[in-house]
Design a protein around this motif. Structure first.
Motif, PDB file in Angstrom:
ATOM      1  N   GLN A   1       5.249  45.142 -19.846  1.00 21.03           N
ATOM      2  CA  GLN A   1       4.187  44.926 -18.692  1.00 21.03           C
ATOM      3  C   GLN A   1       4.667  44.450 -17.583  1.00 21.03           C
ATOM      4  O   GLN A   1       4.381  44.912 -16.496  1.00 21.03           O
ATOM      5  N   MET A   2       5.620  43.539 -17.868  1.00 22.12           N
ATOM      6  CA  MET A   2       6.487  42.920 -16.418  1.00 22.12           C
ATOM      7  C   MET A   2       7.137  44.132 -15.648  1.00 22.12           C
ATOM      8  O   MET A   2       7.086  44.135 -14.504  1.00 22.12           O
ATOM      9  N   ASN A   3       7.685  44.916 -16.703  1.00 23.95           N
ATOM     10  CA  ASN A   3       8.506  45.842 -15.724  1.00 23.95           C
ATOM     11  C   ASN A   3       7.815  47.128 -15.389  1.00 23.95           C
ATOM     12  O   ASN A   3       8.169  47.423 -14.132  1.00 23.95           O
ATOM     13  N   LYS A   4       6.747  47.280 -15.824  1.00 19.88           N
ATOM     14  CA  LYS A   4       5.669  48.132 -15.248  1.00 19.88           C
ATOM     15  C   LYS A   4       5.213  47.651 -13.925  1.00 19.88           C
ATOM     16  O   LYS A   4       4.968  48.425 -12.859  1.00 19.88           O
ATOM     17  N   PHE A   5       4.978  46.294 -13.491  1.00 22.48           N
ATOM     18  CA  PHE A   5       4.487  45.835 -12.486  1.00 22.48           C
ATOM     19  C   PHE A   5       5.403  45.351 -11.345  1.00 22.48           C
ATOM     20  O   PHE A   5       5.015  44.868 -10.374  1.00 22.48           O
ATOM     21  N   HIS A   6       6.772  45.149 -11.680  1.00 21.72           N
ATOM     22  CA  HIS A   6       7.833  44.772 -10.740  1.00 21.72           C
ATOM     23  C   HIS A   6       8.642  45.759 -10.316  1.00 21.72           C
ATOM     24  O   HIS A   6       9.171  46.769 -10.981  1.00 21.72           O
TER      25      HIS A   6
END
Ligand code: NAP
Length: 301
Positions: free
Chosen positions: A296-301
């Motif tokens: 999820q972090m990778n999806k939004f950054h």
């Protein structure tokens, strides 16, 4: 099925909103105290709602006429609750009186989210019907809310959970995993308590179980958490190791050394037998949970 959700801006509320906004069988009325953070694509309405204002709740209940009301709103900052007891009581207990009254009036099933902090925390695993004996004011206020639900609500469930972690792009209150990740990434030293033990819960696992309980209008108390017990310091070490961060920044401290305003239960974990049997509940391991957070972090950054 129409579902009214309170506290939709919180960690748990946002994950429930995510799950229900993409569910075509559900008409979601998402509400929270402040304007919506993290607007989603999906089929739902959003309204601001202060659950301590009976006339506002009354008005929205009349308009939505929900089959189910999920109460994920709370004052969940345990230290703040210890210092501001009246405010804690107002949100965590007195507002629930209003929700019960209106839920009964509209024949709505109330799903109340509760906490492991209703227990004293001397056992590694608690069952749903174990005696409660909170050690701080937050736990006491949540226990009193549970008592009211059990005694006065016509259609109800109580979902207790433990140390919830997860990622959403915007969150007002950090959780253990995001706090450790951010601190270590920024090179900040942190003190983490080593003599308190929990079974951390992935927010998606909890939200999934709550949605299932709501959709099936399950009655009674459910314990929903992760399956692995560990100290909070071990949790922090595992977060650091998983994300390849500098774990030498973590200093283990005892509860006495940390000296927080609110006492905490030492051990808390849940027996998940009822959730497994009745809901087919199968939580992620802590390692898998961290993978979900990373994706999820990778999806939004
Ligand atoms: N997080 C955990 O580790 C944990 C563990 C055990 C149990 N729980 C339980 O899980 C539930 C959800 O907790 P959470 O972690 O999602 O908490 P959270 O992130 O602090 O969210 C709670 C939300 O409640 C809303 N709220 C506060 N006062 C309100 C009011 N007067 N009227 C309407 N909404 C109000 C806030 O909305 P705004 O942002 O719009 O102000 C906030 O976003 C709570 O019942 C908590 O006791 C949580």
């Amino acid at each position: 099925m129409r579902i009214l959700l309170t506290g939709a801006n919180g960690l748990v509320g946002q994950k429930i909103k995510e799950a229900l906004a993409r569910d075509e069988q559900a008409e979601l009325w998402a509400t929270s105290l402040h304007p919506e953070i993290n607007v989603l694509k999906g089929n739902y309405h959003y309204h601001t709602l202060d659950i301590t204002m009976p006339s506002m709740v009354d008005d929205l209940m009349q308009r939505a006429r929900p089959h189910v009301l999920i109460n994920a709103a709370a004052l969940a900052n345990v230290n703040h609750c210890e210092k501001e007891k009246a405010e804690c009581q107002q949100v965590n207990t007195e507002a629930v009186t209003t929700l019960i009254r209106l839920a009964n009036h509209h024949k709505t099933h109330l799903v109340q989210i509760s906490t492991d902090f209703v227990f004293q925390g001397q056992q590694s695993t608690y069952q749903e019907d174990d005696p409660r004996n909170p050690v701080n004011h937050y736990g006491l206020a949540k226990k009193q809310a549970e008592d009211q639900v059990m005694e006065e609500a016509s259609l109800w469930s109580i979902v207790r959970t433990i140390l919830v972690y997860g990622y959403v792009p915007e969150l007002k209150r950090n959780n253990l995993v995001t706090w450790v990740y951010q601190s270590l990434q920024q090179g900040k030293p942190i003190k983490v308590v080593s003599d308190q033990y929990r079974m951390p819960t992935l927010a998606e696992d909890l939200a999934g179980a709550i949605v299932q309980i709501a959709r099936q209008e399950k009655e009674g108390i459910y314990h929903i958490s992760g399956r692995e017990g560990m100290s909070i310091e071990q949790m922090a070490q595992r977060v650091g190791d998983y994300f390849n961060l500098d774990t030498s920044l973590i200093t283990p401290v005892t509860s006495a050394e940390l000296g927080e305003p609110a006492r905490r239960p030492t051990h808390s974990g849940f027996n998940l037998f009822k959730a497994e049997k009745e809901l087919g509940y199968l939580p992620h391991s802590f390692e898998e949970g961290l993978e979900v957070v990373e994706q999820q972090m990778n999806k939004f950054h």
